[in-house]
Design a protein around this motif. Structure first.
Motif, PDB file in Angstrom:
ATOM      1  N   ASP A  49      33.487 -14.726 129.799  1.00  8.01           N
ATOM      2  CA  ASP A  49      33.591 -15.434 128.522  1.00  8.01           C
ATOM      3  C   ASP A  49      33.000 -16.836 128.676  1.00  8.01           C
ATOM      4  OD1 ASP A  49      34.969 -13.229 127.524  1.00  8.01           O
ATOM      5  OD2 ASP A  49      36.925 -14.219 127.558  1.00  8.01           O
ATOM      6  N   ILE A  50      33.212 -17.431 129.812  1.00  7.98           N
ATOM      7  CA  ILE A  50      32.712 -18.790 130.076  1.00  7.98           C
ATOM      8  C   ILE A  50      31.256 -18.738 130.530  1.00  7.98           C
ATOM      9  CG2 ILE A  50      32.966 -20.826 131.559  1.00  7.98           C
ATOM     10  CD1 ILE A  50      35.986 -20.060 131.735  1.00  7.98           C
ATOM     11  N   ILE A  51      31.013 -18.016 131.597  1.00  5.63           N
ATOM     12  CA  ILE A  51      29.686 -18.019 132.226  1.00  5.63           C
ATOM     13  C   ILE A  51      28.602 -17.490 131.295  1.00  5.63           C
ATOM     14  CG2 ILE A  51      28.317 -16.982 134.080  1.00  5.63           C
ATOM     15  CD1 ILE A  51      30.846 -17.202 135.837  1.00  5.63           C
ATOM     16  N   GLU A  52      28.845 -16.362 130.665  1.00  5.67           N
ATOM     17  CA  GLU A  52      27.810 -15.765 129.814  1.00  5.67           C
ATOM     18  C   GLU A  52      27.582 -16.557 128.535  1.00  5.67           C
ATOM     19  OE1 GLU A  52      25.713 -13.458 130.738  1.00  5.67           O
ATOM     20  OE2 GLU A  52      26.741 -13.208 132.648  1.00  5.67           O
ATOM     21  N   THR A  53      28.628 -17.157 127.983  1.00  7.04           N
ATOM     22  CA  THR A  53      28.444 -17.992 126.797  1.00  7.04           C
ATOM     23  C   THR A  53      27.525 -19.170 127.109  1.00  7.04           C
ATOM     24  OG1 THR A  53      30.609 -17.383 125.898  1.00  7.04           O
ATOM     25  CG2 THR A  53      29.617 -19.411 125.066  1.00  7.04           C
ATOM     26  N   ASN A  70      19.948 -19.971 137.020  1.00  9.07           N
ATOM     27  CA  ASN A  70      20.049 -20.853 138.182  1.00  9.07           C
ATOM     28  C   ASN A  70      20.918 -22.081 137.903  1.00  9.07           C
ATOM     29  OD1 ASN A  70      18.498 -19.183 139.796  1.00  9.07           O
ATOM     30  ND2 ASN A  70      16.583 -20.223 139.278  1.00  9.07           N
ATOM     31  N   LEU A  71      20.801 -22.647 136.713  1.00  5.45           N
ATOM     32  CA  LEU A  71      21.603 -23.814 136.354  1.00  5.45           C
ATOM     33  C   LEU A  71      23.082 -23.455 136.328  1.00  5.45           C
ATOM     34  CD1 LEU A  71      21.229 -26.804 135.587  1.00  5.45           C
ATOM     35  CD2 LEU A  71      21.174 -26.088 133.197  1.00  5.45           C
ATOM     36  N   ILE A  76      28.543 -23.837 138.133  1.00  4.53           N
ATOM     37  CA  ILE A  76      29.805 -23.165 137.831  1.00  4.53           C
ATOM     38  C   ILE A  76      30.242 -22.291 138.998  1.00  4.53           C
ATOM     39  CG2 ILE A  76      30.957 -21.529 136.278  1.00  4.53           C
ATOM     40  CD1 ILE A  76      29.118 -22.456 134.059  1.00  4.53           C
ATOM     41  N   GLY A  77      31.520 -22.424 139.341  1.00  3.15           N
ATOM     42  CA  GLY A  77      32.108 -21.552 140.346  1.00  3.15           C
ATOM     43  C   GLY A  77      32.084 -22.068 141.765  1.00  3.15           C
ATOM     44  N   HIS A  78      31.867 -23.353 141.930  1.00  4.46           N
ATOM     45  CA  HIS A  78      31.821 -23.893 143.284  1.00  4.46           C
ATOM     46  C   HIS A  78      32.961 -24.881 143.501  1.00  4.46           C
ATOM     47  CE1 HIS A  78      28.059 -21.825 143.953  1.00  4.46           C
ATOM     48  NE2 HIS A  78      27.601 -22.343 142.837  1.00  4.46           N
ATOM     49  N   ASP A  79      32.746 -26.128 143.169  1.00  5.66           N
ATOM     50  CA  ASP A  79      33.734 -27.168 143.444  1.00  5.66           C
ATOM     51  C   ASP A  79      34.779 -27.329 142.343  1.00  5.66           C
ATOM     52  OD1 ASP A  79      32.431 -27.756 145.825  1.00  5.66           O
ATOM     53  OD2 ASP A  79      31.092 -29.181 144.853  1.00  5.66           O
ATOM     54  N   GLU A  80      34.408 -27.062 141.133  1.00  4.10           N
ATOM     55  CA  GLU A  80      35.308 -27.254 139.996  1.00  4.10           C
ATOM     56  C   GLU A  80      35.923 -25.927 139.560  1.00  4.10           C
ATOM     57  OE1 GLU A  80      36.234 -30.141 138.466  1.00  4.10           O
ATOM     58  OE2 GLU A  80      35.189 -31.022 140.168  1.00  4.10           O
ATOM     59  N   PRO A  81      37.164 -25.975 139.105  1.00  4.31           N
ATOM     60  CA  PRO A  81      37.763 -24.733 138.586  1.00  4.31           C
ATOM     61  C   PRO A  81      37.073 -24.301 137.298  1.00  4.31           C
ATOM     62  CG  PRO A  81      39.201 -26.608 138.172  1.00  4.31           C
ATOM     63  CD  PRO A  81      38.058 -27.108 139.015  1.00  4.31           C
ATOM     64  N   LEU A  82      37.111 -23.017 137.031  1.00  3.65           N
ATOM     65  CA  LEU A  82      36.475 -22.497 135.815  1.00  3.65           C
ATOM     66  C   LEU A  82      37.039 -23.129 134.552  1.00  3.65           C
ATOM     67  CD1 LEU A  82      36.023 -18.721 136.613  1.00  3.65           C
ATOM     68  CD2 LEU A  82      34.241 -20.409 136.233  1.00  3.65           C
ATOM     69  N   GLU A 122      29.102 -35.600 130.970  1.00  2.00           N
ATOM     70  CA  GLU A 122      29.230 -34.906 132.238  1.00  2.00           C
ATOM     71  C   GLU A 122      29.896 -35.844 133.222  1.00  2.00           C
ATOM     72  OE1 GLU A 122      26.375 -33.523 135.841  1.00  2.00           O
ATOM     73  OE2 GLU A 122      25.513 -33.813 133.879  1.00  2.00           O
ATOM     74  N   SER A 123      30.900 -35.342 133.914  1.00  2.00           N
ATOM     75  CA  SER A 123      31.502 -36.144 134.952  1.00  2.00           C
ATOM     76  C   SER A 123      30.584 -36.072 136.168  1.00  2.00           C
ATOM     77  CB  SER A 123      32.894 -35.616 135.286  1.00  2.00           C
ATOM     78  OG  SER A 123      32.787 -34.391 135.948  1.00  2.00           O
ATOM     79  N   GLY A 124      30.843 -36.855 137.144  1.00  2.00           N
ATOM     80  CA  GLY A 124      29.997 -36.894 138.318  1.00  2.00           C
ATOM     81  C   GLY A 124      29.903 -35.579 139.061  1.00  2.00           C
ATOM     82  N   ASP A 125      30.827 -34.654 138.807  1.00  2.00           N
ATOM     83  CA  ASP A 125      30.799 -33.397 139.532  1.00  2.00           C
ATOM     84  C   ASP A 125      30.115 -32.279 138.766  1.00  2.00           C
ATOM     85  OD1 ASP A 125      32.719 -32.976 137.616  1.00  2.00           O
ATOM     86  OD2 ASP A 125      34.385 -33.143 139.013  1.00  2.00           O
TER      87      ASP A 125
END
Length: 134
Positions: A49-53, A70-71, A76-82, A122-125
């Motif tokens: 729902d998040i990624i594909e949107t 690629n963006l 998405i899916g690394h350092d920050e929670p979904l 956008e926050s720094g992360d």
């Protein structure tokens, strides 16, 4: 239909979900757009729902498929929670379903500015957060 311009992932991007991409989102998420929006709003979302949107919104906004993929993979899916990306996905989907926040109902007159002025800072992360847009 016009997209919504949002600041995310190091720059300003146009996100647009036309009918063809809304149908693709339905297939990817096995749900209609309003059901996906309801899941995003209620905290009962699925990962896609998040990624594909976000990914399809980038593609609809003019980013080539590979660049959009690629963006999304990079941010998405690394350092920050979904959960950090729910607001972005909701904003993209709401713009597709209800129109841009500054888009008055009815038809626009010839010569009117068609550029939305939404912004997610956008926050720094790399994840989006609300800001004093406009």
């Amino acid at each position: 239909m016009r997209g919504v311009d949002l600041t995310w992932a190091g720059g300003e991007h146009t996100f647009l979900l036309g009918l063809d991409l809304l149908r693709a989102l339905e297939v990817k998420c096995d749900a209609g757009p309003m059901h996906i929006l309801q899941r995003l709003s209620s905290g009962q979302w699925y990962v896609d729902d998040i990624i594909e949107t976000i990914r399809l919104g980038l593609e609809g906004g003019g980013l080539p498929k590979d660049a959009a993929r690629n963006l999304v993979k990079r941010y998405i899916g690394h350092d920050e929670p979904l959960t950090s990306f729910v607001l972005l996905a909701r904003t993209i989907l709401m713009a597709a379903l209800y129109g841009a926040e500054d888009d008055p109902p009815g038809e626009s007159k010839a010569g009117e500015n068609q550029s939305p002025t939404h912004s997610l800072a956008e926050s720094g992360d790399g994840h989006a957060s609300t800001s004093g847009a406009e």
